[in-house]
Motif scaffolding. Structure first.
Motif, PDB file in Angstrom:
ATOM      1  N   ARG A   1      -2.601  11.586   6.050  1.00 27.09           N
ATOM      2  CA  ARG A   1      -1.338  12.103   6.578  1.00 27.09           C
ATOM      3  C   ARG A   1      -0.470  10.965   7.102  1.00 27.09           C
ATOM      4  N   GLY A   2      -1.090  10.003   7.784  1.00 29.22           N
ATOM      5  CA  GLY A   2      -0.337   8.867   8.287  1.00 29.22           C
ATOM      6  C   GLY A   2       0.298   8.076   7.166  1.00 29.22           C
ATOM      7  N   LEU A   3      -0.450   7.891   6.074  1.00 29.11           N
ATOM      8  CA  LEU A   3       0.084   7.191   4.915  1.00 29.11           C
ATOM      9  C   LEU A   3       1.201   8.003   4.272  1.00 29.11           C
ATOM     10  N   TYR A   4       1.034   9.316   4.201  1.00 26.63           N
ATOM     11  CA  TYR A   4       2.050  10.193   3.618  1.00 26.63           C
ATOM     12  C   TYR A   4       3.348  10.130   4.419  1.00 26.63           C
ATOM     13  N   LEU A   5       3.238  10.073   5.742  1.00 31.84           N
ATOM     14  CA  LEU A   5       4.437   9.935   6.574  1.00 31.84           C
ATOM     15  C   LEU A   5       5.165   8.634   6.278  1.00 31.84           C
ATOM     16  N   GLU A   6       4.402   7.569   6.041  1.00 30.02           N
ATOM     17  CA  GLU A   6       5.021   6.289   5.685  1.00 30.02           C
ATOM     18  C   GLU A   6       5.740   6.396   4.340  1.00 30.02           C
ATOM     19  N   VAL A   7       5.143   7.137   3.407  1.00 27.94           N
ATOM     20  CA  VAL A   7       5.779   7.349   2.104  1.00 27.94           C
ATOM     21  C   VAL A   7       7.090   8.115   2.273  1.00 27.94           C
ATOM     22  N   LEU A   8       7.072   9.135   3.130  1.00 22.85           N
ATOM     23  CA  LEU A   8       8.297   9.907   3.374  1.00 22.85           C
ATOM     24  C   LEU A   8       9.369   9.041   4.025  1.00 22.85           C
ATOM     25  N   GLU A   9       8.961   8.149   4.922  1.00 22.99           N
ATOM     26  CA  GLU A   9       9.926   7.236   5.542  1.00 22.99           C
ATOM     27  C   GLU A   9      10.554   6.334   4.473  1.00 22.99           C
ATOM     28  N   LEU A  10       9.723   5.860   3.556  1.00 19.78           N
ATOM     29  CA  LEU A  10      10.235   5.039   2.458  1.00 19.78           C
ATOM     30  C   LEU A  10      11.215   5.839   1.613  1.00 19.78           C
ATOM     31  N   MET A  11      10.867   7.083   1.304  1.00 19.77           N
ATOM     32  CA  MET A  11      11.743   7.928   0.508  1.00 19.77           C
ATOM     33  C   MET A  11      13.055   8.197   1.228  1.00 19.77           C
TER      34      MET A  11
ATOM     35  N   LEU B   1       0.828  -1.201   0.000  1.00 20.74           N
ATOM     36  CA  LEU B   1       0.000   0.000   0.000  1.00 20.74           C
ATOM     37  C   LEU B   1       0.866   1.257   0.000  1.00 20.74           C
ATOM     38  N   VAL B   2       1.954   1.231   0.761  1.00 22.25           N
ATOM     39  CA  VAL B   2       2.874   2.377   0.794  1.00 22.25           C
ATOM     40  C   VAL B   2       3.496   2.578  -0.584  1.00 22.25           C
ATOM     41  N   ALA B   3       3.850   1.480  -1.250  1.00 28.39           N
ATOM     42  CA  ALA B   3       4.458   1.578  -2.579  1.00 28.39           C
ATOM     43  C   ALA B   3       3.489   2.206  -3.579  1.00 28.39           C
ATOM     44  N   VAL B   4       2.222   1.809  -3.516  1.00 29.24           N
ATOM     45  CA  VAL B   4       1.212   2.393  -4.406  1.00 29.24           C
ATOM     46  C   VAL B   4       1.051   3.881  -4.114  1.00 29.24           C
ATOM     47  N   ALA B   5       0.964   4.236  -2.836  1.00 32.37           N
ATOM     48  CA  ALA B   5       0.800   5.633  -2.451  1.00 32.37           C
ATOM     49  C   ALA B   5       2.017   6.456  -2.863  1.00 32.37           C
ATOM     50  N   ALA B   6       3.209   5.890  -2.714  1.00 26.70           N
ATOM     51  CA  ALA B   6       4.432   6.611  -3.088  1.00 26.70           C
ATOM     52  C   ALA B   6       4.415   6.951  -4.574  1.00 26.70           C
ATOM     53  N   GLU B   7       3.969   6.012  -5.385  1.00 26.21           N
ATOM     54  CA  GLU B   7       3.888   6.247  -6.825  1.00 26.21           C
ATOM     55  C   GLU B   7       2.891   7.353  -7.133  1.00 26.21           C
ATOM     56  N   MET B   8       1.769   7.373  -6.427  1.00 26.71           N
ATOM     57  CA  MET B   8       0.750   8.393  -6.672  1.00 26.71           C
ATOM     58  C   MET B   8       1.203   9.764  -6.198  1.00 26.71           C
ATOM     59  N   PHE B   9       1.795   9.827  -5.010  1.00 27.78           N
ATOM     60  CA  PHE B   9       2.264  11.108  -4.490  1.00 27.78           C
ATOM     61  C   PHE B   9       3.401  11.669  -5.344  1.00 27.78           C
ATOM     62  N   ALA B  10       4.146  10.804  -6.014  1.00 26.99           N
ATOM     63  CA  ALA B  10       5.217  11.256  -6.897  1.00 26.99           C
ATOM     64  C   ALA B  10       4.656  11.903  -8.157  1.00 26.99           C
ATOM     65  N   ARG B  11       3.456  11.455  -8.584  1.00 23.61           N
ATOM     66  CA  ARG B  11       2.867  11.939  -9.827  1.00 23.61           C
ATOM     67  C   ARG B  11       2.011  13.178  -9.642  1.00 23.61           C
ATOM     68  N   LYS B  12       1.375  13.299  -8.468  1.00 26.20           N
ATOM     69  CA  LYS B  12       0.430  14.396  -8.254  1.00 26.20           C
ATOM     70  C   LYS B  12       0.669  15.045  -6.905  1.00 26.20           C
ATOM     71  N   PRO B  13       0.297  16.337  -6.760  1.00 23.48           N
ATOM     72  CA  PRO B  13       0.447  17.013  -5.470  1.00 23.48           C
ATOM     73  C   PRO B  13      -0.404  16.353  -4.386  1.00 23.48           C
TER      74      PRO B  13
END
Length: 209
Positions: free
Chosen positions: A55-65, A15-27
């Motif tokens: 926001r919690g998911l976004y924080l996980e994406v930032l941790e991945l990044m 789920l984090v990987a999917v969200a990371a891809e989406m947040f990379a493409r759009k604001p």
């Protein structure tokens, strides 16, 4: 419980990987939990179960990044000399931000708005300074001038990359890499340090001719 924990962890990571891809493409503000759930092929409730909110998911994406950015500093095959290693790192940093444009722009522009986000971003910046310290052969804490120069040189690469991203990649990548490389060295080379090893390490990195 032990049998289901790995599966649960794998699902969360997916789920984090999917969200990371989406947040990379759009604001960030243009993405909704429903969008992420649809892209991941799961129910909304599963995302809320794992992350509580966007926001919690976004924080996980930032941790991945942060982990991925930290890995960019590792020496790669063929980077047998410090100049090749540094050039490789500069290129990987720029390419990573190009490929994660919206998330990277948000990270580089943020500050003071969310303490948890700021903490993750600060870790990515410290990892860059740690890389330079290793590259220069530092074994202890640098003096203030060198510490600030190392931080500033990595910040300069970020600022040049941000400008490039915000202007539609209007310079060839190779040219930007070269500009970022020589700018970084100019900042480091402007510092007078009492450690002759650091002076020699900086001199080694300078292009010939």
């Amino acid at each position: 419980m032990s049998a289901t924990t790995p599966v649960r962890g794998q699902r969360r990571a997916a789920l984090v990987a999917v969200a990371a891809e989406m947040f990379a493409r759009k604001p960030y503000d243009e993405i909704y939990i429903s969008d992420i759930a649809k892209e991941a092929g799961v129910a909304h409730g599963l995302l809320f179960y794992h992350f509580k909110d966007k926001r919690g998911l976004y924080l996980e994406v930032l941790e991945l990044m942060a982990a991925e950015i930290g890995a960019l500093y590792e020496r790669r095959p063929g980077e047998d000399t410090n100049p090749l290693w540094l050039r490789g790192v500069v290129r990987r940093q720029i390419e990573y931000r190009r490929d994660h444009v919206h998330t990277s722009m948000a990270i580089m522009r943020s500050g003071g708005q969310d303490p948890e986000v700021d903490e993750v971003i600060e870790r990515t910046r410290r990892s860059g300074v740690c890389f330079l310290a290793k590259l220069l052969g530092l074994t202890g804490d640098p003096d203030p001038l060198l510490r600030i120069a190392m931080r500033g040189s990595m910040g300069a690469v970020d600022e040049m990359t941000m400008d490039w991203l915000s202007h539609g990649l209007d310079m060839p990548l190779d040219h930007l890499v070269e500009l970022a490389y020589v700018t970084l060295l100019a900042i480091l080379g402007s510092v007078c340090t009492a450690d002759p090893r650091v002076t020699a390490a900086v001199a080694e990195l300078k292009p010939v001719g």
